[in-house]
Design an enzyme around this catalytic site. Structure first.
Site, PDB file in Angstrom:
ATOM      1  N   ASN A  48       7.366  -1.581 -11.776  1.00  0.00           N
ATOM      2  CA  ASN A  48       8.210  -1.098 -12.861  1.00  0.00           C
ATOM      3  C   ASN A  48       8.902  -2.256 -13.576  1.00  0.00           C
ATOM      4  OD1 ASN A  48       7.838   1.761 -12.485  1.00  0.00           O
ATOM      5  ND2 ASN A  48       9.101   1.614 -10.651  1.00  0.00           N
ATOM      6  N   TRP A  80       3.043 -13.478   1.780  1.00  0.00           N
ATOM      7  CA  TRP A  80       1.744 -12.965   1.331  1.00  0.00           C
ATOM      8  C   TRP A  80       1.311 -13.643   0.038  1.00  0.00           C
ATOM      9  CZ3 TRP A  80      -1.794 -10.989   4.056  1.00  0.00           C
ATOM     10  CH2 TRP A  80      -1.536 -10.095   5.099  1.00  0.00           C
ATOM     11  N   ALA A 103       2.075   9.439  -8.389  1.00  0.00           N
ATOM     12  CA  ALA A 103       1.530   9.520  -7.036  1.00  0.00           C
ATOM     13  C   ALA A 103       2.712   9.510  -6.076  1.00  0.00           C
ATOM     14  CB  ALA A 103       0.586   8.354  -6.759  1.00  0.00           C
ATOM     15  N   PRO A 129       0.809  -1.214   0.000  1.00  0.00           N
ATOM     16  CA  PRO A 129       0.000   0.000   0.000  1.00  0.00           C
ATOM     17  C   PRO A 129       0.847   1.271   0.000  1.00  0.00           C
ATOM     18  CG  PRO A 129       0.101  -0.877   2.215  1.00  0.00           C
ATOM     19  CD  PRO A 129       0.881  -1.832   1.342  1.00  0.00           C
ATOM     20  N   GLU A 131      15.617   0.374  -7.294  1.00  0.00           N
ATOM     21  CA  GLU A 131      15.240  -0.523  -8.391  1.00  0.00           C
ATOM     22  C   GLU A 131      16.117  -0.240  -9.618  1.00  0.00           C
ATOM     23  OE1 GLU A 131      10.659  -1.745  -8.162  1.00  0.00           O
ATOM     24  OE2 GLU A 131      10.931   0.382  -8.556  1.00  0.00           O
ATOM     25  N   LYS A 163       7.493   2.929 -21.493  1.00  0.00           N
ATOM     26  CA  LYS A 163       7.485   3.338 -20.087  1.00  0.00           C
ATOM     27  C   LYS A 163       8.848   3.101 -19.447  1.00  0.00           C
ATOM     28  CE  LYS A 163       6.040   4.776 -16.139  1.00  0.00           C
ATOM     29  NZ  LYS A 163       4.950   4.178 -15.368  1.00  0.00           N
ATOM     30  N   ALA A 190       2.458   4.397  -2.738  1.00  0.00           N
ATOM     31  CA  ALA A 190       1.775   5.434  -3.511  1.00  0.00           C
ATOM     32  C   ALA A 190       0.869   4.834  -4.582  1.00  0.00           C
ATOM     33  CB  ALA A 190       2.802   6.366  -4.130  1.00  0.00           C
ATOM     34  N   LYS A 246       7.615  -2.795  -4.385  1.00  0.00           N
ATOM     35  CA  LYS A 246       8.770  -2.637  -5.261  1.00  0.00           C
ATOM     36  C   LYS A 246       9.329  -4.019  -5.625  1.00  0.00           C
ATOM     37  CE  LYS A 246       8.935   1.899  -4.819  1.00  0.00           C
ATOM     38  NZ  LYS A 246       9.900   2.534  -3.908  1.00  0.00           N
ATOM     39  N   ARG A 253      17.029   3.735   0.973  1.00  0.00           N
ATOM     40  CA  ARG A 253      16.478   2.400   0.756  1.00  0.00           C
ATOM     41  C   ARG A 253      17.099   1.778  -0.500  1.00  0.00           C
ATOM     42  NH1 ARG A 253      11.348   5.109   2.340  1.00  0.00           N
ATOM     43  NH2 ARG A 253      11.037   5.605   0.135  1.00  0.00           N
TER      44      ARG A 253
END
Length: 296
Positions: free
Chosen positions: A101, A85, A127, A12, A259, A178, A14, A75, A256
């Site tokens: 991404n 999960w 976002a 959960p 990517e 993209k 952006a 990510k 952090r």
């Protein structure tokens, strides 16, 4: 799929908060799953805000059953740590929509999803997470997915919501376009600046050179993209708000993991495999990797 399919969302942040809010507004609130427990999610946009009731669960309940549809918005650097999960929520009847991404979502997720169908997507909206943990949505949400039968589950779930879903018979080309946009955003990490940096003439020149390098690799991999794409992407950064950030910049500023591999390293990797020179990637990628992993 049943009339009221079960829907879950992992990650959960952006993008995940935006999709959760879109689902909640049309009465399809997903189960919220993340690394950190929260009582609710808040999405702010130009017309107001959407509060998605929680809680955000930090571990699967003991009685969890596989879900019909799972949106994966963590990510790519967090996939392995989210394996519990995915194992709890997925089986061979689940459709997993990857809101991530890169070009290799299926390859990254399939080892963890118990035979579920993995659908890649391209996310077309900015976002940003705010300091109060809310999310600010800065454009109308839009997703592009491959035009395959399993995509109906995603289309139905988001039907009538604020998030448009577009289908493409040439998803590869759109995914590469993209990727080019995400790749050049890596320059923001090295400069530690937001989109306003692209107003500099020297940065525009560097960005165009890098994008043409990426374009050559994309075409070698089968993408159908015009010569105008690099300029179109740079023009988009020129039009963007000067304070617009990107997720990889936010990760760098928070120290952090980045990517870098799926946004930039992939261009270098595919270029080398195709025998295409990637001189800018050969400088950019080691710097991003060091920024992510050190040492030092």
């Amino acid at each position: 799929m049943p009339d009221s399919p079960t829907i879950a969302l992992i990650g959960p942040g952006a993008i995940g908060t935006t999709i959760a809010a879109a689902l909640h507004e049309v009465g399809r609130t997903p189960l919220l799953c993340g690394r950190t427990a929260h009582p609710q999610l808040i999405l702010r946009h130009d017309e107001g805000e959407v509060v998605v009731p929680g809680p955000v669960l930090s571990r699967p309940p003991t009685n969890t059953h596989p879900f019909d549809l799972v949106f994966v918005a963590m990510k790519t650097t967090q996939v392995a740590e989210s394996a519990h999960w995915l194992a709890a929520l997925c089986d061979e009847n689940t459709v997993v929509c990857a809101l991530q991404n890169g070009l290799e979502q299926k390859t990254l997720l399939e080892p963890y999803v118990n035979g579920a169908t993995v659908l890649p997507s391209v996310v077309w909206f900015p976002a940003q997470r705010e300091p109060d943990s809310s999310v600010r949505l800065r454009a109308k949400p839009r997703l592009t997915l491959p035009d395959v039968p399993q995509v109906k589950r995603v289309v139905d779930a988001l039907s009538g919501s604020r998030c448009n879903v577009e289908l493409s018979s040439d998803f590869l080309s759109i995914a590469w376009r993209k990727l080019l946009q995400n790749a050049v955003a890596g320059l923001m990490v090295l400069a530690n600046r937001r989109a306003g940096m692209f107003s500099r003439g020297d940065i525009t020149k560097l960005a165009l050179a890098y994008l043409h390098e990426c374009l050559a690799v994309a075409r070698a991999e089968g993408a159908v993209l015009s010569n105008n794409v690099p300029q179109e992407i740079v023009d988009g950064f020129h039009r963007a708000p000067a304070d617009l950030g990107t997720s990889i910049l936010a990760d760098r500023q928070a120290n952090r993991p980045l990517e870098w591999e799926i946004r930039n390293g992939v261009v270098q990797r595919y270029g080398h495999s195709q025998g295409i020179p990637t001189p800018i990637s050969d400088i950019l990628v080691p710097l991003l990797a060091a920024g992510s992993e050190g040492p030092g």
